[in-house]
Design a protein around this motif. Structure first.
Motif, PDB file in Angstrom:
ATOM      1  N   UNK A 360      38.449  31.247  28.212  1.00 21.22           N
ATOM      2  CA  UNK A 360      38.485  30.833  29.616  1.00 21.22           C
ATOM      3  C   UNK A 360      37.339  31.492  30.375  1.00 21.22           C
ATOM      4  N   UNK A 361      36.870  30.792  31.379  1.00 14.16           N
ATOM      5  CA  UNK A 361      35.750  31.314  32.158  1.00 14.16           C
ATOM      6  C   UNK A 361      36.282  32.183  33.290  1.00 14.16           C
ATOM      7  N   UNK A 362      35.641  33.345  33.515  1.00  9.15           N
ATOM      8  CA  UNK A 362      36.042  34.221  34.606  1.00  9.15           C
ATOM      9  C   UNK A 362      34.975  34.166  35.705  1.00  9.15           C
ATOM     10  N   UNK A 363      34.356  33.004  35.861  1.00 14.48           N
ATOM     11  CA  UNK A 363      33.314  32.869  36.888  1.00 14.48           C
ATOM     12  C   UNK A 363      32.159  33.813  36.607  1.00 14.48           C
ATOM     13  N   UNK A 364      31.771  34.584  37.595  1.00 14.86           N
ATOM     14  CA  UNK A 364      30.599  35.426  37.370  1.00 14.86           C
ATOM     15  C   UNK A 364      30.900  36.640  36.491  1.00 14.86           C
ATOM     16  N   UNK A 365      32.167  36.847  36.176  1.00 19.80           N
ATOM     17  CA  UNK A 365      32.486  37.941  35.238  1.00 19.80           C
ATOM     18  C   UNK A 365      32.389  37.505  33.786  1.00 19.80           C
ATOM     19  N   UNK A 366      31.874  36.294  33.551  1.00 20.26           N
ATOM     20  CA  UNK A 366      31.688  35.828  32.170  1.00 20.26           C
ATOM     21  C   UNK A 366      32.915  35.098  31.646  1.00 20.26           C
ATOM     22  N   UNK A 367      33.095  35.226  30.331  1.00 22.19           N
ATOM     23  CA  UNK A 367      34.190  34.506  29.697  1.00 22.19           C
ATOM     24  C   UNK A 367      35.046  35.453  28.882  1.00 22.19           C
TER      25      UNK A 367
END
Ligand SMILES: Nc1ncnc2c1ncn2[C@@H]1O[C@H](COP(=O)(O)OP(=O)(O)OP(=O)(O)O)[C@@H](O)[C@H]1O
Ligand SMILES: [Mg+2]
Length: 399
Positions: A360-367
């Motif tokens: 899952x993608x955590x936005x700017x915190x990566x995946x």
């Protein structure tokens, strides 16, 4: 239902089964639909034995449940009827006999030479087999079924012996039939063994849904009374098995289980609903068996996921699981493996369909990867609790 009632229901004349044994996996039917080609090819390869000349060695492969064992036994049976005692046939299952010693002892036994279960050097068993065979002055056809089990456990020594044995025989000859469902198996073999074992090759393709239907119909006509199967039962079993690589064993197993369930219920007919119940039962057994046979650290990782979910944890990451795993390993006095390895194990469990890992993608915190069980807690408990060590671990950690 009380046990008495259950036994009585079974002891009473069945309304469904004419002959239940005809659906069991070991029964070789009198006809093998959609395998005419393979039957004929194998028969052609082996026929020279009838005239006293050595048939080529054969290597047979195909996925599980594609009829390799059934076809081989069928052809051997026909051939031995024709050959009387002019040809010696010996069938060895290498899953049950997975050492050089046991295979050679089985072969010697089929010549009437008694070999103790242990105690001799393998080379001595080989010598006794060799001289017993030469004394007979016959062609011997040896089937090594599920031969990959033997080679993985004990290497290819026996295959080496058996493919060269003709150089040492004066009045007898030996041919070898090797069978496997492990398509990568030949990579493990010595090049010389490989080329002599594969003098001839037979491939068994997976069955299509249509073909499975014919197979089931033929077996069903021997096993059931007329009219006890609802019309959708056979197509359903065939379709489910066709999706699982065209496995005839699975198709037959579904049909048998569905009919058993119907019988247990005291139903007059086997219906689609019985097939669905049978499917669930089989799926459950498969998962539990897979879990039972897993190595220690895979079990410990699975146990970690299991315990975390039981505690109500959501959105499990590799890191969370790793921490839990280390905690359990330490408690049990086992050296933990690296986080990298645990991450690989999670992928393996994902492939086996026991956990589900989703990126899952955590936005700017990566995946990140989120892991959850894709099997019921109950199945996992059942699979793990066969193992006393795991049982101890569950006890310790849930106290
Ligand atoms: N063409 C067929 N007609 C009737 N029954 C069949 C046919 N093919 C397979 N079967 C039945 O399906 C089951 C599985 O077949 P078999 O044992 O020959 O598979 P296999 O290829 O040896 O699988 P594995 O690689 O797992 O040993 C057996 O009960 C067999 O009798
Ligand atoms: Mg087989």
């Amino acid at each position: 239902m009380s046990l008495d009632e259950l036994f009585e229901r079974f002891a009473a004349q069945s309304r469904i089964f004419k002959d239940r044994d005809k659906l069991l996996p070991d029964y070789v039917p009198s006809e093998l639909p959609h395998r005419d080609n393979q039957v004929l090819q194998l028969a052609k390869i082996l026929a020279p034995a009838l005239a006293g000349s050595r048939p080529s060695n054969v290597f047979i492969y195909g996925l599980t449940g594609t009829g390799k064992t059934a076809v081989t036994k069928y052809v051997l049976r026909k051939l031995s009827e024709k050959a009387q005692d002019r040809v010696i046939f010996s069938y060895v299952n290498c899953r049950q006999n997975d050492t050089s010693y046991r295979v050679l002892a089985e072969l010697a036994r089929s010549l009437g030479t008694r070999i103790p279960f242990t105690g001799l050097a393998t080379s001595e068993v080989y010598k006794r087999f060799l001289s017993a065979l030469d004394r007979r002055g016959r062609i011997m056809v040896v089937v090594l079924d599920e031969v990959d089990h033997l080679v993985k456990k004990s290497g290819d020594d026996v295959l080496y012996f058996l493919t060269r044995i003709n150089e040492q025989l004066t009045s007898s000859r030996l041919s070898l039939i090797g069978i496997t469902n492990d398509l990568k198996f030949t990579e493990f073999l010595d090049a010389r063994v490989k080329s002599s074992l594969c003098e001839e090759e037979l491939v068994f393709p997976p069955y299509t849904a249509r073909e499975l239907e014919d197979i089931l119909r033929q077996r069903a006509s021997e096993a059931f009374y007329e009219g006890v199967l609802a019309p959708e039962v056979i197509p359903m079993c065939a379709a489910i098995a066709a999706k699982q690589n065209g496995d005839a064993r699975l198709a037959l197993d579904l049909l048998l289980k569905a009919a058993d369930i119907a019988e247990r219920e005291g139903a007059e007919r086997v219906t689609a609903d019985h097939v669905r119940q049978a499917q669930k039962e089989i799926e459950k057994n498969v998962t539990v068996d897979v879990i039972k046979s897993m190595p220690l650290h895979v079990k410990l990782v699975l146990l970690s996921v299991y315990l975390l979910e039981k505690e109500g944890a959501k959105n499990l990451t590799t890191g969370t699981i790793y921490n839990k795993y280390v905690e359990i390993a330490k408690m049990l006095g086992v050296d933990p493996v690296t986080q990298r390895r645990v991450s690989d194990i999670i992928n393996e469990l994902d492939m086996a369909g026991i956990v589900n890992a989703r990126v899952v993608s955590l936005g700017r915190y990566g995946r990140t990867k989120v892991i959850r069980l894709s099997t019921s807690l109950k199945n996992i408990e059942e699979g793990l609790s066969e193992d006393l060590f795991m049982l101890g671990a569950i006890e310790l950690t849930t106290r």
